[in-house]
Scaffold this active site. Structure first.
Site, PDB file in Angstrom:
ATOM      1  N   TYR A 145      63.251  63.073  19.257  1.00 56.68           N
ATOM      2  CA  TYR A 145      63.378  61.636  19.006  1.00 56.68           C
ATOM      3  C   TYR A 145      62.570  61.248  17.779  1.00 56.68           C
ATOM      4  O   TYR A 145      61.552  61.864  17.483  1.00 56.68           O
ATOM      5  CB  TYR A 145      62.946  60.795  20.215  1.00 56.68           C
ATOM      6  CG  TYR A 145      61.583  61.101  20.784  1.00 56.68           C
ATOM      7  CD1 TYR A 145      61.400  62.134  21.689  1.00 56.68           C
ATOM      8  CD2 TYR A 145      60.465  60.330  20.428  1.00 56.68           C
ATOM      9  CE1 TYR A 145      60.154  62.401  22.244  1.00 56.68           C
ATOM     10  CE2 TYR A 145      59.215  60.583  20.977  1.00 56.68           C
ATOM     11  CZ  TYR A 145      59.068  61.632  21.874  1.00 56.68           C
ATOM     12  OH  TYR A 145      57.830  61.897  22.417  1.00 56.68           O
ATOM     13  N   PRO A 146      63.058  60.247  17.054  1.00 59.79           N
ATOM     14  CA  PRO A 146      62.282  59.723  15.926  1.00 59.79           C
ATOM     15  C   PRO A 146      61.396  58.574  16.390  1.00 59.79           C
ATOM     16  O   PRO A 146      61.715  57.916  17.387  1.00 59.79           O
ATOM     17  CB  PRO A 146      63.368  59.221  14.977  1.00 59.79           C
ATOM     18  CG  PRO A 146      64.494  58.801  15.858  1.00 59.79           C
ATOM     19  CD  PRO A 146      64.415  59.647  17.118  1.00 59.79           C
ATOM     20  N   ASP A 148      58.196  55.449  15.124  1.00 60.11           N
ATOM     21  CA  ASP A 148      57.362  54.735  14.153  1.00 60.11           C
ATOM     22  C   ASP A 148      56.018  54.414  14.777  1.00 60.11           C
ATOM     23  O   ASP A 148      55.896  54.331  15.996  1.00 60.11           O
ATOM     24  CB  ASP A 148      57.998  53.365  13.840  1.00 60.11           C
ATOM     25  CG  ASP A 148      59.193  53.460  12.918  1.00 60.11           C
ATOM     26  OD1 ASP A 148      59.274  54.420  12.140  1.00 60.11           O
ATOM     27  OD2 ASP A 148      60.038  52.542  12.988  1.00 60.11           O
ATOM     28  N   LYS A 149      55.044  54.159  13.935  1.00 63.03           N
ATOM     29  CA  LYS A 149      53.822  53.505  14.394  1.00 63.03           C
ATOM     30  C   LYS A 149      53.992  52.021  14.056  1.00 63.03           C
ATOM     31  O   LYS A 149      54.402  51.682  12.935  1.00 63.03           O
ATOM     32  CB  LYS A 149      52.591  54.085  13.686  1.00 63.03           C
ATOM     33  CG  LYS A 149      52.204  55.484  14.192  1.00 63.03           C
ATOM     34  CD  LYS A 149      51.480  55.418  15.525  1.00 63.03           C
ATOM     35  CE  LYS A 149      51.250  56.771  16.164  1.00 63.03           C
ATOM     36  NZ  LYS A 149      50.308  57.611  15.455  1.00 63.03           N
ATOM     37  N   HIS A 172      45.010  60.845  22.359  1.00 59.13           N
ATOM     38  CA  HIS A 172      46.392  61.353  22.291  1.00 59.13           C
ATOM     39  C   HIS A 172      46.405  62.883  22.334  1.00 59.13           C
ATOM     40  O   HIS A 172      47.157  63.487  23.094  1.00 59.13           O
ATOM     41  CB  HIS A 172      47.050  60.842  20.998  1.00 59.13           C
ATOM     42  CG  HIS A 172      48.342  61.511  20.664  1.00 59.13           C
ATOM     43  ND1 HIS A 172      49.539  61.113  21.199  1.00 59.13           N
ATOM     44  CD2 HIS A 172      48.626  62.570  19.864  1.00 59.13           C
ATOM     45  CE1 HIS A 172      50.512  61.894  20.746  1.00 59.13           C
ATOM     46  NE2 HIS A 172      49.987  62.781  19.929  1.00 59.13           N
ATOM     47  N   GLN A 185      55.176  71.298  20.699  1.00 51.09           N
ATOM     48  CA  GLN A 185      55.661  70.139  19.950  1.00 51.09           C
ATOM     49  C   GLN A 185      55.615  70.408  18.464  1.00 51.09           C
ATOM     50  O   GLN A 185      54.722  71.103  17.964  1.00 51.09           O
ATOM     51  CB  GLN A 185      54.857  68.899  20.331  1.00 51.09           C
ATOM     52  CG  GLN A 185      53.848  68.389  19.324  1.00 51.09           C
ATOM     53  CD  GLN A 185      52.555  69.185  19.334  1.00 51.09           C
ATOM     54  OE1 GLN A 185      52.483  70.300  19.839  1.00 51.09           O
ATOM     55  NE2 GLN A 185      51.526  68.620  18.736  1.00 51.09           N
TER      56      GLN A 185
HETATM   57  O1  76R Z   1      47.375  68.314  15.146  1.00 49.40           O
HETATM   58  C1  76R Z   1      46.869  68.383  16.284  1.00 49.40           C
HETATM   59  O2  76R Z   1      47.238  69.103  17.225  1.00 49.40           O
HETATM   60  C2  76R Z   1      45.744  67.488  16.539  1.00 49.40           C
HETATM   61  C3  76R Z   1      46.054  66.477  17.551  1.00 49.40           C
HETATM   62  C4  76R Z   1      47.349  65.736  17.299  1.00 49.40           C
HETATM   63  C5  76R Z   1      47.709  64.912  16.222  1.00 49.40           C
HETATM   64  C6  76R Z   1      46.927  64.577  14.959  1.00 49.40           C
HETATM   65  C7  76R Z   1      48.439  65.735  18.233  1.00 49.40           C
HETATM   66  C8  76R Z   1      48.460  66.466  19.402  1.00 49.40           C
HETATM   67  N1  76R Z   1      49.403  64.892  17.764  1.00 49.40           N
HETATM   68  C9  76R Z   1      49.010  64.389  16.534  1.00 49.40           C
HETATM   69  C10 76R Z   1      49.713  63.523  15.709  1.00 49.40           C
HETATM   70 MN1  76R Z   1      51.062  64.304  18.786  1.00 49.40          MN
HETATM   71  N2  76R Z   1      52.753  63.793  19.727  1.00 49.40           N
HETATM   72  C11 76R Z   1      53.532  62.701  19.440  1.00 49.40           C
HETATM   73  C12 76R Z   1      54.469  62.519  20.505  1.00 49.40           C
HETATM   74  O3  76R Z   1      56.172  60.029  22.935  1.00 49.40           O
HETATM   75  C13 76R Z   1      55.097  59.620  22.437  1.00 49.40           C
HETATM   76  O4  76R Z   1      54.419  58.714  23.004  1.00 49.40           O
HETATM   77  C14 76R Z   1      54.630  60.164  21.132  1.00 49.40           C
HETATM   78  C15 76R Z   1      55.425  61.368  20.626  1.00 49.40           C
HETATM   79  C16 76R Z   1      54.291  63.561  21.406  1.00 49.40           C
HETATM   80  C17 76R Z   1      55.068  63.834  22.677  1.00 49.40           C
HETATM   81  C18 76R Z   1      53.192  64.347  20.898  1.00 49.40           C
HETATM   82  C19 76R Z   1      52.692  65.487  21.523  1.00 49.40           C
HETATM   83  N3  76R Z   1      51.514  62.969  17.281  1.00 49.40           N
HETATM   84  C20 76R Z   1      50.871  62.866  16.087  1.00 49.40           C
HETATM   85  C21 76R Z   1      51.573  61.910  15.265  1.00 49.40           C
HETATM   86  C22 76R Z   1      51.193  61.501  13.835  1.00 49.40           C
HETATM   87  C23 76R Z   1      50.252  60.347  13.932  1.00 49.40           C
HETATM   88  C24 76R Z   1      49.795  59.820  12.605  1.00 49.40           C
HETATM   89  O5  76R Z   1      49.602  60.581  11.642  1.00 49.40           O
HETATM   90  O6  76R Z   1      49.573  58.567  12.537  1.00 49.40           O
HETATM   91  C25 76R Z   1      52.627  61.435  16.011  1.00 49.40           C
HETATM   92  C26 76R Z   1      53.665  60.433  15.584  1.00 49.40           C
HETATM   93  C27 76R Z   1      52.572  62.106  17.289  1.00 49.40           C
HETATM   94  C28 76R Z   1      53.439  61.877  18.331  1.00 49.40           C
HETATM   95  N4  76R Z   1      50.619  65.698  20.195  1.00 49.40           N
HETATM   96  C29 76R Z   1      49.549  66.554  20.249  1.00 49.40           C
HETATM   97  C30 76R Z   1      51.512  66.109  21.201  1.00 49.40           C
HETATM   98  C31 76R Z   1      50.957  67.258  21.869  1.00 49.40           C
HETATM   99  C32 76R Z   1      51.662  68.020  22.995  1.00 49.40           C
HETATM  100  C33 76R Z   1      49.753  67.529  21.272  1.00 49.40           C
HETATM  101  C34 76R Z   1      48.745  68.643  21.631  1.00 49.40           C
HETATM  102  C35 76R Z   1      49.000  69.781  20.687  1.00 49.40           C
HETATM  103  C36 76R Z   1      48.065  70.910  20.839  1.00 49.40           C
HETATM  104  O7  76R Z   1      46.849  70.695  20.841  1.00 49.40           O
HETATM  105  O8  76R Z   1      48.579  72.037  20.933  1.00 49.40           O
END
Ligand code: 76R
EC number: 1.3.98.5
Length: 249
Positions: A145-146, A148-149, A172, A185
């Site tokens: 899925y796509p 936004d923030k 998060h 992911q």
């Molecule tokens: O890079 C890293 O692993 C550090 C922690 C981390 C970041 C910076 C991280 C961990 N994410 C990051 C950034 Mn994420 N993530 C999503 C979604 O459905 C939703 O509510 C949101 C969709 C999921 C399911 C998910 C999963 N993440 C981001 C960003 C960019 C933010 C920005 O730059 O402003 C988005 C849009 C986003 C969204 N995230 C994780 C996961 C999972 C499973 C992890 C743990 C990964 C791991 O440690 O192996």
């Protein structure tokens, strides 16, 4: 002061969703249908060679529900290579029997919210490289899925100071990490490339983990307050002989 997060950018990604024009496909001579399927499978085999050589990656899944019949996801070091692969697919015979359903263009992204300060070049770090240039496991299920923030009144992610965003991303990341081993992911950035700001691609062998993870994140402030979502696509893998039998009548 500009407090933009610093991103590391990896392979470019194309998610290409197609519907099958089953009515036309059924009217095709069975021999030609077989030739067209074989030609497509040969194309997929060629994509697999790039996966094996770690010069790219691909994933091929059916989509459950009416949004699409299948999705081909390709990752390459340049956008140009993605364009070439897309054009090559469009010239295959089978493509004449597909209808574009949706597509998404992005680049695998890691941000610096949670990274420790270091003098080393992150592009040389093995862990970072494994995430920027991911090997795609052949998981049974995919979810894309796509998103936004949000930039809406008091809920504007882009107006928050870096420290506050870091704190929110920590929470998060903690939720995400509790799904380690269950969900893989890939976050790919698409600001300037496509209609939303990120693409989220999840892989798992247990489809219910997608719902559990996404549900849990909805209660976390980063998602509860700051996330807006596009359409969700869920599918099952097309591997081995399923790549052919899917097109059989
Ligand atoms: O890079 C890293 O692993 C550090 C922690 C981390 C970041 C910076 C991280 C961990 N994410 C990051 C950034 Mn994420 N993530 C999503 C979604 O459905 C939703 O509510 C949101 C969709 C999921 C399911 C998910 C999963 N993440 C981001 C960003 C960019 C933010 C920005 O730059 O402003 C988005 C849009 C986003 C969204 N995230 C994780 C996961 C999972 C499973 C992890 C743990 C990964 C791991 O440690 O192996």
């Amino acid at each position: 002061m500009n407090e933009a997060a610093i991103t590391l950018d990896g392979w470019y990604v194309l998610h290409d969703f197609r519907q099958m024009d089953w009515t036309s496909w059924k009217q095709v001579d069975p021999e030609l249908r077989k030739e067209a399927t074989d030609e497509f499978v040969a194309f997929l085999d060629e994509l697999q060679q790039a996966d094996d050589a770690k010069t790219g990656a691909h994933a091929f899944y059916t989509i459950v529900g009416q949004k699409a019949d299948f999705m081909l996801m390709t990752l390459r070091p340049t956008m140009d290579e993605l364009q070439e692969l897309e054009a090559r697919f469009n010239k295959l015979t089978i493509a004449e029997f597909t209808i574009p359903a949706y597509s998404y263009v992005s680049v695998v992204e890691l941000s610096n919210y949670l990274s420790a300060d270091s003098n080393e070049d992150p592009y040389q770090n093995a862990h970072v490289r494994a995430r920027l240039y991911p090997e795609l496991q052949r998981s049974q299920y995919i979810c894309f899925y796509p998103m936004d923030k949000r930039r809406d009144g008091n809920d504007n992610w882009y107006m928050l100071p870096m420290d506050q965003r870091k704190e929110l991303m920590r929470s998060h990341g903690l939720i995400g990490r509790s799904y380690a081993g269950k969900v893989k992911q890939i976050i790919s950035g698409s600001i300037g490339f496509d209609d939303f700001e990120w693409g989220v691609t999840l892989f798992s062998d247990d489809v219910l983990q997608f719902k559990k993870l996404i549900y849990e994140m909805r209660f976390d402030e980063v998602s509860a307050r700051y996330a807006d979502f596009g359409s969700f696509f869920t599918g099952t893998i097309l591997a081995g002989e399923k790549r052919e039998t899917f097109f059989n009548l």
